[in-house]
Design a protein around this motif. Structure first.
Motif, PDB file in Angstrom:
ATOM      1  N   ASN A  80      -0.937 -19.831   8.286  1.00 37.35           N
ATOM      2  CA  ASN A  80      -0.754 -18.708   9.193  1.00 37.35           C
ATOM      3  C   ASN A  80       0.290 -19.000  10.262  1.00 37.35           C
ATOM      4  N   LEU A  81       0.396 -20.270  10.655  1.00 37.37           N
ATOM      5  CA  LEU A  81       1.429 -20.608  11.619  1.00 37.37           C
ATOM      6  C   LEU A  81       2.809 -20.407  11.015  1.00 37.37           C
ATOM      7  N   ARG A  88       7.666 -14.555  11.030  1.00 36.10           N
ATOM      8  CA  ARG A  88       7.715 -13.182  11.495  1.00 36.10           C
ATOM      9  C   ARG A  88       8.376 -13.080  12.869  1.00 36.10           C
ATOM     10  N   TRP A  89       8.079 -14.044  13.730  1.00 37.20           N
ATOM     11  CA  TRP A  89       8.691 -14.003  15.060  1.00 37.20           C
ATOM     12  C   TRP A  89      10.207 -14.087  14.956  1.00 37.20           C
ATOM     13  N   ALA A 101      -4.630  -6.172   0.190  1.00 39.86           N
ATOM     14  CA  ALA A 101      -4.635  -5.695  -1.189  1.00 39.86           C
ATOM     15  C   ALA A 101      -3.632  -6.473  -2.028  1.00 39.86           C
ATOM     16  N   THR A 137       3.464 -16.797  11.002  1.00 37.09           N
ATOM     17  CA  THR A 137       3.702 -16.310  12.360  1.00 37.09           C
ATOM     18  C   THR A 137       5.110 -16.645  12.826  1.00 37.09           C
ATOM     19  N   LEU A 138       5.520 -17.892  12.608  1.00 32.59           N
ATOM     20  CA  LEU A 138       6.862 -18.297  13.006  1.00 32.59           C
ATOM     21  C   LEU A 138       7.903 -17.467  12.271  1.00 32.59           C
ATOM     22  N   GLU A 140      -5.540 -23.295   6.482  1.00 31.05           N
ATOM     23  CA  GLU A 140      -5.430 -21.899   6.902  1.00 31.05           C
ATOM     24  C   GLU A 140      -4.560 -21.775   8.147  1.00 31.05           C
ATOM     25  N   GLU A 185       0.823  -1.221   0.000  1.00 35.30           N
ATOM     26  CA  GLU A 185       0.000   0.000   0.000  1.00 35.30           C
ATOM     27  C   GLU A 185       0.850   1.261   0.000  1.00 35.30           C
ATOM     28  N   LYS A 186       1.881   1.264   0.809  1.00 36.97           N
ATOM     29  CA  LYS A 186       2.674   2.474   0.945  1.00 36.97           C
ATOM     30  C   LYS A 186       3.710   2.646  -0.158  1.00 36.97           C
ATOM     31  N   GLN A 239      -4.986  -9.866  -2.879  1.00 38.22           N
ATOM     32  CA  GLN A 239      -5.990  -9.814  -3.935  1.00 38.22           C
ATOM     33  C   GLN A 239      -5.344  -9.904  -5.318  1.00 38.22           C
ATOM     34  N   ARG A 264       0.793  -9.923   4.939  1.00 37.56           N
ATOM     35  CA  ARG A 264       0.250  -8.888   5.796  1.00 37.56           C
ATOM     36  C   ARG A 264      -0.842  -8.064   5.142  1.00 37.56           C
TER      37      ARG A 264
END
Lengths: 219, 219
Positions: free
Chosen positions: B172-173, B179-180, B128, B176-177, B168, B37-38, B131, B125
């Motif tokens: 996501n796990l 990113r951690w 958009a 998550t991992l 799903e 987005e940015k 999509q 994250r």
DNA sequence: GGCTCATTTAGACTGGTGGTCTAAAGTCGA
DNA sequence: TCGACTTTAGACCACCAGTCTAAATGAGCC
């Protein structure tokens, strides 16, 4: 900025509830419909019948408005009690029963308050929203940390991995489950969804439980 | 739009690699630095030394450019083999050993290619971005579905919950991992991180394994 | 070479964004 | 009534993604 004594946030908090609602009601509608980034501050201001100057007098930026909107919806007092109750469980079984109840209550709360659910999903999805809600979010993480540490002390929660990692996993699992049910729940009957939702709690439990020996072996 | 025979995407694919790179190199830098987005399309165009007209001639919109950027980085051919190998495992132990290896390889790939890691984190994250990458993403989900179904048939994966929910959760796990470790890895020594990362795989495994009897009881 | 016709290209332009700034209006104590 | 401070309206800014027009270019064909 003025002489520096008062900040926008303090000024807003000093307003009476009705005046606050002038912004918060249209803001909530906007954020629920569009999420954070795509929500238009200009539109909110127009729908509120307010001016830009006045709005920026009470809110530092778009994020501060989102933060105020979310804070108004969130009632965490009752949840804190249940957190404490679970944290003081004396054995693993009691601990997990408490957490099951807590989760069921969270589910029910979200089902009963679509606006809150929508705002929380936005909070989870958009990094910019998280940034404006950073402190409350850190507090929530801290509470989960404490809860897991309490679980570890009675053998209900694994202690072979860093707490912050477990917390992150738990938080994201909750969000994932919530989102899946929000997307796929409509294809299920009322009872089927309730049953499934209860069973899905196992997915949250599983990674937090102390590992079974067979798992450890396979690595 | 022209007579309707060629679409922007086809036109871009017909370009030689070097010409494609005129956009993709600055686009990758921009998306890695700012996310989706940015990221500023105008900035990308300027840095590419291209014009707006030409850019929109080859890309339908910002999302199409992100998609092309990500597709160039992603080399999934080798992973597909490993997927197949895991899917054809004959018992649970072999199945999970294969998945462990696959995950280790993914970790290594991401560590060795910071740009790819960054783009994938953006993809995870920002809605958009998802999509514009919808079809490839659906294909990935489908592959994981298949993998889990294969696991179920040999008793390696639980079958008391919908596959799409498990997929799903798994997806996501992993995110998550990742990113951690991206956030907290720097505080760890090289070896400590590797060991921890391996152990953290248990967190991914745990919710997918068939439930133990004690868990089922506590509900 | 010229003529025609479709594609490609540059970049001005549009309607929007979040946020700033200025100058007027209001408030309140002395 | 004055002066100092706060509150307010809304013009304004730089920038955004995306559209549009008109010129340039290129491919066949004579």
């Amino acid at each position: 900025m003025p002489t520096g004594t008062t900040k926008p946030r303090e000024r807003f908090d000093a307003l009476d509830e009705q005046t606050q609602a002038r912004w918060l009601v249209p803001a909530e509608a906007e954020f629920c419909e569009y999420g954070f980034e795509k929500a238009s501050l200009n539109r909110i201001i127009t729908r509120a019948g307010e001016s830009k100057g006045r709005t920026y007098h009470y809110f530092a930026d778009k994020g501060a408005l989102f933060c105020a909107t979310l804070e108004r919806r969130v009632r965490h007092d009752d949840f804190i009690d249940q957190f404490r109750k679970a944290a003081s469980a004396s054995d693993a079984r009691e601990y997990w029963l408490e957490l099951t109840a807590l989760c069921a209550r969270l589910t029910k709360t979200l089902q009963g308050d679509g606006r809150l659910a929508s705002l929380l999903r936005t909070l989870h999805r958009e990094a910019a929203a998280q940034q404006s809600f950073a402190e409350p979010l850190a507090a929530i993480r801290g509470s989960i940390d404490d809860l897991l540490i309490a679980g570890q002390s009675i053998g209900a929660v694994r202690d072979d991995l860093p707490i912050t990692l477990l917390t992150e996993v738990a938080l994201n699992l909750i969000a994932t489950l919530d989102r899946w049910f929000a997307l796929n729940g409509s294809t299920l009957s009322e009872e089927a969804e309730a049953a499934l939702s209860q069973r899905a709690f196992l997915l949250l439990m599983a990674p937090l439980l102390p590992p079974r020996s067979t798992e450890a072996m396979s690595i």
